[in-house]
Design an enzyme around this catalytic site. Structure first.
Site, PDB file in Angstrom:
ATOM      1  N   ASP A 298      26.843  29.086  37.153  1.00  0.00           N
ATOM      2  CA  ASP A 298      26.394  30.200  37.989  1.00  0.00           C
ATOM      3  C   ASP A 298      27.311  31.407  37.921  1.00  0.00           C
ATOM      4  O   ASP A 298      28.492  31.319  37.607  1.00  0.00           O
ATOM      5  CB  ASP A 298      26.221  29.751  39.447  1.00  0.00           C
ATOM      6  CG  ASP A 298      27.481  29.110  40.024  1.00  0.00           C
ATOM      7  OD1 ASP A 298      28.277  28.533  39.253  1.00  0.00           O
ATOM      8  OD2 ASP A 298      27.671  29.168  41.251  1.00  0.00           O
TER       9      ASP A 298
ATOM     10  N   GLU B 122      28.465  26.324  41.541  1.00  0.00           N
ATOM     11  CA  GLU B 122      29.883  26.102  41.847  1.00  0.00           C
ATOM     12  C   GLU B 122      30.399  27.150  42.808  1.00  0.00           C
ATOM     13  O   GLU B 122      31.222  26.865  43.674  1.00  0.00           O
ATOM     14  CB  GLU B 122      30.705  26.094  40.555  1.00  0.00           C
ATOM     15  CG  GLU B 122      32.145  25.649  40.734  1.00  0.00           C
ATOM     16  CD  GLU B 122      33.076  26.757  41.229  1.00  0.00           C
ATOM     17  OE1 GLU B 122      34.050  26.434  41.942  1.00  0.00           O
ATOM     18  OE2 GLU B 122      32.829  27.929  40.911  1.00  0.00           O
ATOM     19  N   GLU B 123      29.923  28.393  42.663  1.00  0.00           N
ATOM     20  CA  GLU B 123      30.460  29.487  43.478  1.00  0.00           C
ATOM     21  C   GLU B 123      30.121  29.365  44.959  1.00  0.00           C
ATOM     22  O   GLU B 123      30.802  29.942  45.789  1.00  0.00           O
ATOM     23  CB  GLU B 123      29.947  30.832  42.941  1.00  0.00           C
ATOM     24  CG  GLU B 123      30.443  31.181  41.556  1.00  0.00           C
ATOM     25  CD  GLU B 123      31.941  31.414  41.474  1.00  0.00           C
ATOM     26  OE1 GLU B 123      32.617  31.373  42.526  1.00  0.00           O
ATOM     27  OE2 GLU B 123      32.445  31.623  40.360  1.00  0.00           O
TER      28      GLU B 123
ATOM     29  N   HIS C 217      36.828  37.051  39.765  1.00  0.00           N
ATOM     30  CA  HIS C 217      36.015  37.619  40.842  1.00  0.00           C
ATOM     31  C   HIS C 217      36.242  39.127  40.964  1.00  0.00           C
ATOM     32  O   HIS C 217      36.249  39.690  42.055  1.00  0.00           O
ATOM     33  CB  HIS C 217      36.310  36.925  42.184  1.00  0.00           C
ATOM     34  CG  HIS C 217      35.825  35.511  42.231  1.00  0.00           C
ATOM     35  ND1 HIS C 217      35.272  34.950  43.364  1.00  0.00           N
ATOM     36  CD2 HIS C 217      35.791  34.529  41.281  1.00  0.00           C
ATOM     37  CE1 HIS C 217      34.926  33.684  43.108  1.00  0.00           C
ATOM     38  NE2 HIS C 217      35.245  33.417  41.841  1.00  0.00           N
TER      39      HIS C 217
END
Length: 394
Positions: free
Chosen positions: A78, A135-136, A367
């Site tokens: 993702d 996962e995020e 990020h």
């Protein structure tokens, strides 16, 4: 450096695949096109492919000879809800979504290793690739486990890597115990009684109480837990009221707790409830404390750290294998490690100098809207994955 020659030969093809993933990112629970692409590649290479695991997850198996041994390699799929700042040709075309954490690279390294292993089949047993959604949002690993991942696809072990900009290109970093922290969220709702801002004595100010609770919670870190036990308690949001001269009925505190030990997490959660309740009671307010355990620490199995270290030494040389201190960011790979032995290692992403001229080098922290995965490390990660599989399934 002793990269696998065939993997080096395949790398240009897989750089194009990685950049395609980057150009068309999908957020958590929506990795439908990404999963379809992955499944199609793996089918072409002779893998037995299973899709729609926990929604969009993909599991692919390749068995060679007659051993019952099985090794699993996991990659996350993702992207993040971030507007990309890069302007190179493979920048995201999906507005407000980008691969800002390198999952495009993780998928591609796993696929490159899968392609090589399918061509050579220099192993005896089963190699299994797990492509994980979400996962995020810290839910994909749990979703796959709850969907029967390890019952449907039993394995001896599971390994993964995460790119890390603080580690130089061409090197990896290992921790023999806990490498990444747990992630926990908390919400504390303070209930008071509204009043005129000029007459606070007629009400119970929940914002004032929330501030006293916020200050007191840091005492857990500085005065209650042992100083040798690392932990972070960050209050990131306090909300209350609608206007400047009215005391609200409620206030809410939100934040995150990161630890390397579930015992420390339990201690913090327990004292958070006690402190919030007692502080609120002292001022006539009430509280509701919601402590949300999102993912456990990523605690490696030392035996599998040895396996990774041996393979990386073959590929990169002993001087390229570094020791990694634990870090406070989290990764839900720790959920898998509670059910199956294995380990996660960091692969150096370098300084990220591959930016389009005119845009500037940009920061390459994870990020970050200017982040991009370093294509030069694709054969590094793939070679290590392949060597681990060949060594274990020898």
């Amino acid at each position: 450096m002793n990269l696998i020659k065939r993997i080096e030969e395949l790398t240009p093809e897989f750089i194009a695949i990685r950049r395609d993933f980057h150009r068309y990112p999908e957020v958590s629970h929506q990795e439908n096109v990404t999963a379809e692409k992955i499944a199609n590649y793996l089918r072409q290479w002779g893998y037995q492919v299973h899709t729609k695991i926990a929604g969009t997850g993909v599991v692919a198996l390749l068995k060679c000879e007659d051993s019952s041994k099985c090794l699993s390699i996991r990659a996350d799929m993702d992207a993040l809800p971030i507007e990309e700042a890069n302007c190179f040709a493979h920048a995201s075309v999906n507005k407000g979504v980008m691969h800002a954490c390198g999952h495009d690279g993780h998928m591609t390294m796993a696929l490159l290793a899968a392609r090589y292993l399918s061509e050579t089949q220099h192993f005896n047993g089963t190699v299994q690739f797990i492509f994980q959604p979400c996962e995020e949002q810290d839910g994909g690993a749990s979703d796959m486990v709850n969907d029967g991942l390890f019952e449907r696809f039993p394995t001896d072990c599971i390994i993964a890597c995460h790119n890390w900009p603080d580690v130089p290109q061409g090197k990896i970093a290992l921790n023999r115990q806990t490498i990444m922290a747990s992630c926990n969220a908390f919400k504390i709702l303070v209930r008071g009684r509204g009043a005129h801002g000029a007459m606070p004595n007629n009400g119970i100010d929940p914002l004032f109480v929330a501030i006293q609770i916020a200050n007191s919670l840091q005492g857990i870190i500085t005065r209650i837990k042992r100083p040798i036990d690392p932990a972070v308690l960050s209050i990131c949001k306090i909300t209350a009221g609608e206007t400047y001269n009215v005391i609200a009925d409620t206030a809410e505190i939100e934040g995150t707790v990161r630890t390397f030990s579930e015992d420390v997490t339990n201690l913090i959660a327990d004292h958070m409830q006690k402190i919030a309740s007692h502080v609120a009671s002292a001022f006539g307010a009430t509280v509701e404390v919601n402590f949300i355990r999102q993912v456990p620490p990523v605690t490696n199995n030392p035996e599998w750290v040895n396996q990774i270290q041996n393979a990386a030494t073959e590929v990169l040389g002993q001087e390229a294998v570094l020791t990694q201190e634990p870090v406070m960011p989290s990764e839900d790979f720790g959920v898998f490690l509670k059910h199956c032995p294995g380990a996660l290692f960091f692969i150096g992403n370098g300084e990220g100098k591959h930016r389009q001229e005119g845009h500037g080098p940009g920061p390459c922290a994870l990020h970050n809207p200017s982040y991009d995965f370093n294509d030069a490390i694709l054969p590094v990660g793939a070679s290590i994955f392949a060597r681990i599989a060949e060594n274990y399934l020898s």
